[in-house]
Design an enzyme around this catalytic site. Structure first.
Site, PDB file in Angstrom:
ATOM      1  N   TYR A  41      93.563  13.930  49.113  1.00 30.76           N
ATOM      2  CA  TYR A  41      92.955  15.264  49.058  1.00 30.76           C
ATOM      3  C   TYR A  41      91.449  15.166  48.833  1.00 30.76           C
ATOM      4  CZ  TYR A  41      93.435  20.330  48.399  1.00 30.76           C
ATOM      5  OH  TYR A  41      93.378  21.685  48.550  1.00 30.76           O
TER       6      TYR A  41
ATOM      7  N   TYR B 136      88.129  18.729  58.950  1.00 28.67           N
ATOM      8  CA  TYR B 136      89.161  19.143  59.897  1.00 28.67           C
ATOM      9  C   TYR B 136      89.683  20.538  59.564  1.00 28.67           C
ATOM     10  CZ  TYR B 136      93.641  19.418  62.346  1.00 28.67           C
ATOM     11  OH  TYR B 136      94.685  19.838  63.126  1.00 28.67           O
TER      12      TYR B 136
END
Length: 380
Positions: free
Chosen positions: A277, A325
C-alpha cells in the site's frame, strides 16, 4: 487448523479505475462482482459469501447483496481502512475452510473522484488531534516523514524516487492515468501539502471498483482460470490515531509480514512480486523497511538507487499502485487484483517473468492497521 493452501482466488476484475461512467459506489461494486464471477467461470447463483468495506456505506455487503439480488449465507463488512480487503482474503479462506460459505466475493467501489471532495469519511472525530489543526491523513503522515528525516537523514529527493518509480511502472500499463514520465524535480517542485510532503508524494484521487472471487482449493481445480492460492496471512493494528503511535518510524507490518511468511513456509527471498500500500511516498518507504526489504533507516538510499523501479531488485507495485495508477479511497483490493494478474501471467508489458509467489500488504488509516497475504501459484 491452518488456512494455508485451503482456498484460492479464482476470479478478479476492475472497473472504472479513474473516472466512473456514471455508476454509484455500489454500482461499481456490482459491476466488478459480475465481471470477477464471470472471469471465474461461475454465476452469481454460486456465490454465498460477501465481503466488503466502505467509506460510503455503513452496511456495504447488504447494499451489494440487495443490488445484485443475492441472499448470501455469510457476510463480513469489517473495516480497518485500506487494509480491509487483504484481511478479508484471510477471513474468507477461514470461512470457506469452516464450511460457512463455498464461494466468496470480496468487492469494493468508490466514486471519490466524481464526488470532488464531497465525501465525508466515517472516521471518528479525534479530540486529541483535530482541535490542534492536524489534517487527517496528510498531516499525520507528514509527522512520520519529519521524524524519519530527523532520525535517518532521509531526503525529499529520496522520497520523490518512490513516486518516480511508481510512474515508471504505470507507464507499462495499457491504460495509465498519466502517460508521461515523472522526475524527481517534478515531485519536489510540486505544491507543498503538509511539510515535508509535496502533492506528488501523495496518492491519486480516483473512482474505481474491484472484486475477487475465492473458493476452496478443491473446487478451484475444476474452474476455468488458474488458481492463486492463499498460503499465508496475518493482520494486526499499530495504533488508531497518530498521536498514539508508539514510534513514528516503525509499525507492526514487521509482525504481520513475518507471521504470514511463516504460515506460507516462504521467505522474502521467495517473493517474485510485492504489492504494498502506497498512499504516500513516506508510508511506502516505512513499510518496505518494516517488512524487511531493506533495513530500518535504509529506505531512502534503497529507493533512490532504483531498486523498486522496473528492472530493479524488487518488482514492487507493478501497475503503479496508489501513487500512479488508482486510489479510490481504499487501495487494498487493487493490490490483490494486480498480484493475481502477475501470478496468472496476464500483466502484459509489466509482467515479471516466472512470477509464482507474491506478497500483498495493506495498511489502513495512518499506517495504523496492517494485513499481509502471501499468494502463490502452488499450494505447497
Amino acid at each position: 487448523m491452518s488456512i494455508r493452501g485451503r482456498a484460492a482466488i479464482v476470479g478478479a476484475a476492475e472497473v472504472d479505475t479513474w473516472q466512473s461512467e456514471g455508476r454509484s459506489p455500489v454500482g461499481l461494486m456490482a459491476e466488478a462482482t459480475r465481471r470477477a464471477v464471470a472471469d471465474a467461470g461461475l454465476t452469481l447463483a454460486d456465490v454465498d459469501g460477501l465481503f466488503s468495506a466502505s467509506s460510503h456505506y455503513t452496511f456495504p455487503t447488504m447494499n451489494l447483496a440487495e443490488k445484485l439480488g443475492m441472499h448470501p449465507r455469510f457476510m463480513d463488512s469489517s473495516n480497518i481502512g485500506g487494509a480491509s480487503f487483504i484481511s478479508h482474503v484471510g477471513h474468507a479462506a477461514a470461512a470457506i475452510a469452516a464450511g460457512l460459505c463455498d464461494v466468496a466475493v470480496i468487492a469494493y467501489g468508490s466514486t471519490q473522484r466524481s464526488d470532488k471532495g464531497k465525501l465525508v469519511s466515517r472516521a471518528e472525530w479525534s479530540a486529541y488531534e483535530e482541535p490542534y489543526g492536524l489534517i487527517h491523513p496528510i498531516s499525520s503522515v507528514a509527522l512520520m516523514a519529519q521524524r524519519h528525516m530527523h532520525e535517518f537523514g532521509t531526503t525529499s529527493e529520496q522520497l520523490a524516487a518512490v513516486a518516480v518509480s511508481a510512474r515508471e511502472w504505470s507507464l507499462l500499463h495499457p491504460n495509465p492515468p498519466y502517460p508521461k514520465p515523472l522526475t524527481v524535480d517534478d515531485v519536489v517542485g510540486s505544491r507543498m501539502i503538509s511539510t515535508p510532503l509535496h502533492a506528488r508524494d501523495c496518492c491519486l484521487v480516483t473512482d474505481g471498483g474491484a472484486a475477487i472471487v475465492m473458493t476452496s482449493a478443491q473446487r478451484a481445480a475444476t474452474l476455468r482460470r488458474p488458481p492463486v492460492f492463499l498460503m499465508g496471512f496475518s493482520e494486526s493494528s499499530n495504533h488508531r490515531t497518530v498521536s498514539a503511535m508508539p514510534n513514528l518510524t516503525s509499525t507492526v507490518a514487521n509482525q504481520t509480514s513475518r507471521l504470514a511468511l511463516e504460515m506460507a513456509g516462504r521467505s522474502l527471498a521467495d517473493i517474485d512480486t510485492a504489492h504494498v500500500y502506497d498512499a504516500f511516498t513516506i508510508s511506502l518507504l516505512i513499510l518496505l523497511e518494516d517488512i524487511g526489504f531493506c533495513g530500518k533507516g535504509e529506505g531512502g538510499p534503497f529507493v533512490a538507487d532504483g531498486n523498486i523501479a522496473p528492472g530493479g531488485t524488487l518488482a514492487l507495485n507493478t501497475n503503479g499502485a496508489g501513487l500512479s495508477y488508482t486510489h479510490p479511497g481504499m487501495l487494498g483490493l487493487f493490490l490483490l487484483t494486480e498480484a493475481v494478474a502477475q501470478l496468472r501471467g496476464d500483466a502484459g508489458q509489466r509482467q515479471v517473468p516466472g512470477a509464482a509467489t507474491s506478497l500483498v500488504h495493506g495498511m489502513g488509516l495512518t499506517i495504523a492497521a496492517h494485513s499481509t497475504a502471501i499468494l502463490s501459484t502452488h499450494a505447497d
